[in-house]
Design a protein around this motif. Structure first.
Motif, short mmCIF file in Angstrom:
data_model
loop_
_atom_site.label_atom_id
_atom_site.label_comp_id
_atom_site.label_asym_id
_atom_site.label_seq_id
_atom_site.Cartn_x
_atom_site.Cartn_y
_atom_site.Cartn_z
N ALA A 182 0.45 -0.86 -0.10
CA ALA A 182 -0.37 -0.47 0.58
C ALA A 182 0.90 1.51 -0.02
CB ALA A 182 -1.11 0.14 1.44
N GLY A 183 2.08 1.22 0.80
CA GLY A 183 2.81 2.53 0.65
C GLY A 183 3.30 2.23 -0.52
N ALA A 184 3.67 1.45 -1.68
CA ALA A 184 4.60 1.86 -3.03
C ALA A 184 3.65 2.47 -3.59
CB ALA A 184 4.89 0.55 -3.61
N ARG A 185 1.91 1.88 -3.31
CA ARG A 185 0.90 2.70 -4.38
C ARG A 185 1.02 3.54 -4.02
NH1 ARG A 185 -1.41 -2.22 -2.30
NH2 ARG A 185 -3.38 -0.53 -1.67
N SER A 186 0.58 4.33 -2.87
CA SER A 186 0.42 5.76 -2.91
C SER A 186 1.54 6.34 -2.71
CB SER A 186 0.58 5.69 -0.68
OG SER A 186 0.29 7.24 -0.39
N LEU A 187 3.01 5.95 -3.09
CA LEU A 187 3.82 6.92 -4.07
C LEU A 187 3.43 6.74 -5.12
CD1 LEU A 187 6.99 8.21 -3.89
CD2 LEU A 187 7.50 5.17 -4.52
N TYR A 188 3.25 5.16 -5.98
CA TYR A 188 3.55 5.54 -7.41
C TYR A 188 2.28 6.72 -7.32
CZ TYR A 188 6.15 1.66 -6.97
OH TYR A 188 7.05 0.99 -6.86
N GLU A 189 1.11 7.13 -6.55
CA GLU A 189 -0.41 7.95 -7.18
C GLU A 189 0.08 9.43 -7.12
OE1 GLU A 189 -3.16 6.73 -4.49
OE2 GLU A 189 -3.77 4.40 -5.98
N SER A 190 1.10 9.61 -5.96
CA SER A 190 1.66 11.01 -5.62
C SER A 190 2.05 11.80 -6.53
CB SER A 190 2.04 10.99 -4.55
OG SER A 190 3.63 10.57 -4.43
N VAL A 191 3.14 11.02 -7.14
CA VAL A 191 3.82 11.83 -8.85
C VAL A 191 2.83 11.69 -9.52
CG1 VAL A 191 6.34 10.91 -7.31
CG2 VAL A 191 5.10 9.53 -8.76
N GLY A 192 1.66 11.04 -9.87
CA GLY A 192 0.88 11.17 -10.97
C GLY A 192 0.95 9.68 -11.51
N PHE A 193 1.26 8.53 -10.91
CA PHE A 193 0.61 7.18 -11.26
C PHE A 193 -0.99 7.08 -11.31
CE2 PHE A 193 4.44 6.02 -12.30
CZ PHE A 193 5.02 5.75 -13.11
N ALA A 194 -1.37 6.72 -12.23
CA ALA A 194 -2.99 6.23 -11.28
C ALA A 194 -3.17 4.59 -12.50
CB ALA A 194 -4.18 6.72 -12.69
N CYS A 195 -3.93 3.90 -10.99
CA CYS A 195 -4.16 1.97 -11.80
C CYS A 195 -5.08 2.40 -12.53
CB CYS A 195 -4.49 1.47 -9.89
SG CYS A 195 -5.23 -0.06 -10.41
N ARG A 196 -4.39 1.48 -13.62
CA ARG A 196 -5.17 1.44 -14.65
C ARG A 196 -6.13 -0.66 -14.35
NH1 ARG A 196 -4.95 6.50 -16.59
NH2 ARG A 196 -3.49 6.84 -16.88
N TRP A 197 -5.85 -1.15 -14.30
CA TRP A 197 -5.97 -2.60 -13.90
C TRP A 197 -5.09 -3.42 -13.10
CZ3 TRP A 197 -2.26 -1.18 -18.09
CH2 TRP A 197 -3.38 -0.70 -19.48
N THR A 198 -6.00 -4.54 -12.25
CA THR A 198 -6.02 -5.10 -11.29
C THR A 198 -6.01 -6.45 -11.92
OG1 THR A 198 -6.72 -3.56 -9.90
CG2 THR A 198 -6.40 -5.89 -8.88
N GLY A 199 -5.07 -7.24 -11.41
CA GLY A 199 -5.46 -8.80 -12.45
C GLY A 199 -5.03 -9.47 -10.91
N VAL A 200 -5.07 -10.53 -11.04
CA VAL A 200 -5.28 -12.28 -9.60
C VAL A 200 -4.54 -12.69 -10.51
CG1 VAL A 200 -6.95 -13.79 -8.11
CG2 VAL A 200 -7.34 -11.02 -8.72
N GLY A 201 -3.57 -13.09 -9.77
CA GLY A 201 -2.46 -14.21 -9.96
C GLY A 201 -3.21 -15.95 -9.63
N LEU A 202 -3.18 -16.89 -10.33
CA LEU A 202 -3.50 -18.48 -9.69
C LEU A 202 -2.60 -18.61 -9.86
CD1 LEU A 202 -6.81 -18.12 -11.51
CD2 LEU A 202 -6.34 -17.46 -9.11
N ARG A 203 -2.58 -20.08 -8.72
CA ARG A 203 -1.46 -20.66 -9.24
C ARG A 203 -1.86 -22.71 -8.86
NH1 ARG A 203 3.20 -19.87 -4.70
NH2 ARG A 203 1.49 -19.90 -3.61
N ARG A 204 -1.73 -23.70 -9.75
CA ARG A 204 -2.11 -24.82 -9.44
C ARG A 204 -2.26 -25.38 -7.97
NH1 ARG A 204 -3.12 -28.78 -13.45
NH2 ARG A 204 -2.88 -27.24 -15.40
N GLN A 205 -2.97 -25.67 -7.95
CA GLN A 205 -2.98 -26.74 -6.35
C GLN A 205 -2.17 -28.12 -6.58
OE1 GLN A 205 -7.18 -26.35 -4.93
NE2 GLN A 205 -7.19 -25.05 -4.21
N ARG A 206 -1.68 -28.26 -5.23
CA ARG A 206 -0.35 -28.84 -5.48
C ARG A 206 -1.10 -30.65 -4.48
NH1 ARG A 206 5.75 -26.88 -5.94
NH2 ARG A 206 5.18 -25.35 -7.49
#
Length: 163
Positions: free
Chosen positions: A139-163
Motif C-alpha cells: 500500500a505504501g508503494a501504491r501511495s507513492l506512485y499515485e503521489s507522482v501521477g500514476f493511476a491504477c489502470r488494471w488489477t489482476g489476480v494471479g492463480l497457481r495450480r494447487q498441489r
C-alpha cells in the motif's frame, strides 16, 4: 484446481500527468556513479525474492535503453535504487524495480529516484507512457506512485495450480 496466489495492480502515467515536484540532482544520487554491486545484489534479493530480476542480469543489461539509478550515502552504503527500461520498439517505458533499504525509508529517496526516472523516460526519451506493476500488499508503494501521477489502470489476480 487453482488457488489465489497474488493480486497485482498495473499503474501507468502518461506524459503531462506527472505531479509537480523537483527533479534536481542530489548528493549520492546517480545513474552511472559508483556503488557496491554486491550490496545491490543483497538488497535486490531481499526486496524482490521471487523476481525475474536477478541482480547480475540487471547490472549486465544497463545501456542506452536501461538505467539503474542509485542513492549512495557518503560512507558508500546503498540507500535506494530504481531500475527503469525503455520498452522494445520505444513506445513506452517501465519502472521495473524501486527498492529502498529498510533503514532509509520515509525520507523521500524513492520519490526522488522516481522523479529522475520519469524525467528521463518522458522528457529526455520522449516516451508517451510509463508503466509499473505493484503487488496489492504494498500500500505504501501504491501511495507513492499515485503521489507522482500514476493511476491504477488494471488489477489482476494471479492463480497457481494447487498441489
Amino acid at each position: 484446481g487453482f488457488e489465489r496466489h497474488t493480486v497485482a495492480h498495473v499503474f501507468s502515467l502518461r506524459r503531462g500527468e506527472v505531479a509537480a515536484g523537483p527533479v534536481a540532482a542530489s548528493a549520492g544520487v546517480s545513474h552511472d556513479g559508483p556503488f557496491d554491486s554486491a550490496e545491490f545484489g543483497r538488497l535486490q534479493r531481499e526486496l524482490f525474492p521471487q523476481s525475474w530480476g536477478e541482480p547480475e542480469r540487471l547490472l549486465a543489461e544497463r545501456g542506452e535503453d536501461t538505467r539503474l539509478w542509485t542513492d549512495v550515502s557518503a560512507d558508500g552504503a546503498l540507500r535506494a535504487y530504481l531500475y527503469a527500461t525503455v520498452d522494445p520498439g520505444g513506445d513506452g517505458g517501465s519502472i521495473d524495480f524501486l527498492g529502498t533499504h529498510p533503514d532509509h525509508r520515509r525520507h523521500g529517496r524513492a520519490r526522488h529516484l522516481m522523479r529522475l526516472a520519469l524525467h528521463w523516460l518522458l522528457e529526455e526519451r520522449a516516451l508517451p507512457v510509463v508503466h509499473l506493476v505493484v503487488r496489492d500488499e504494498l500500500a505504501g508503494a501504491r501511495s507513492l506512485y499515485e503521489s507522482v501521477g500514476f493511476a491504477c489502470r488494471w488489477t489482476g489476480v494471479g492463480l497457481r495450480r494447487q498441489r
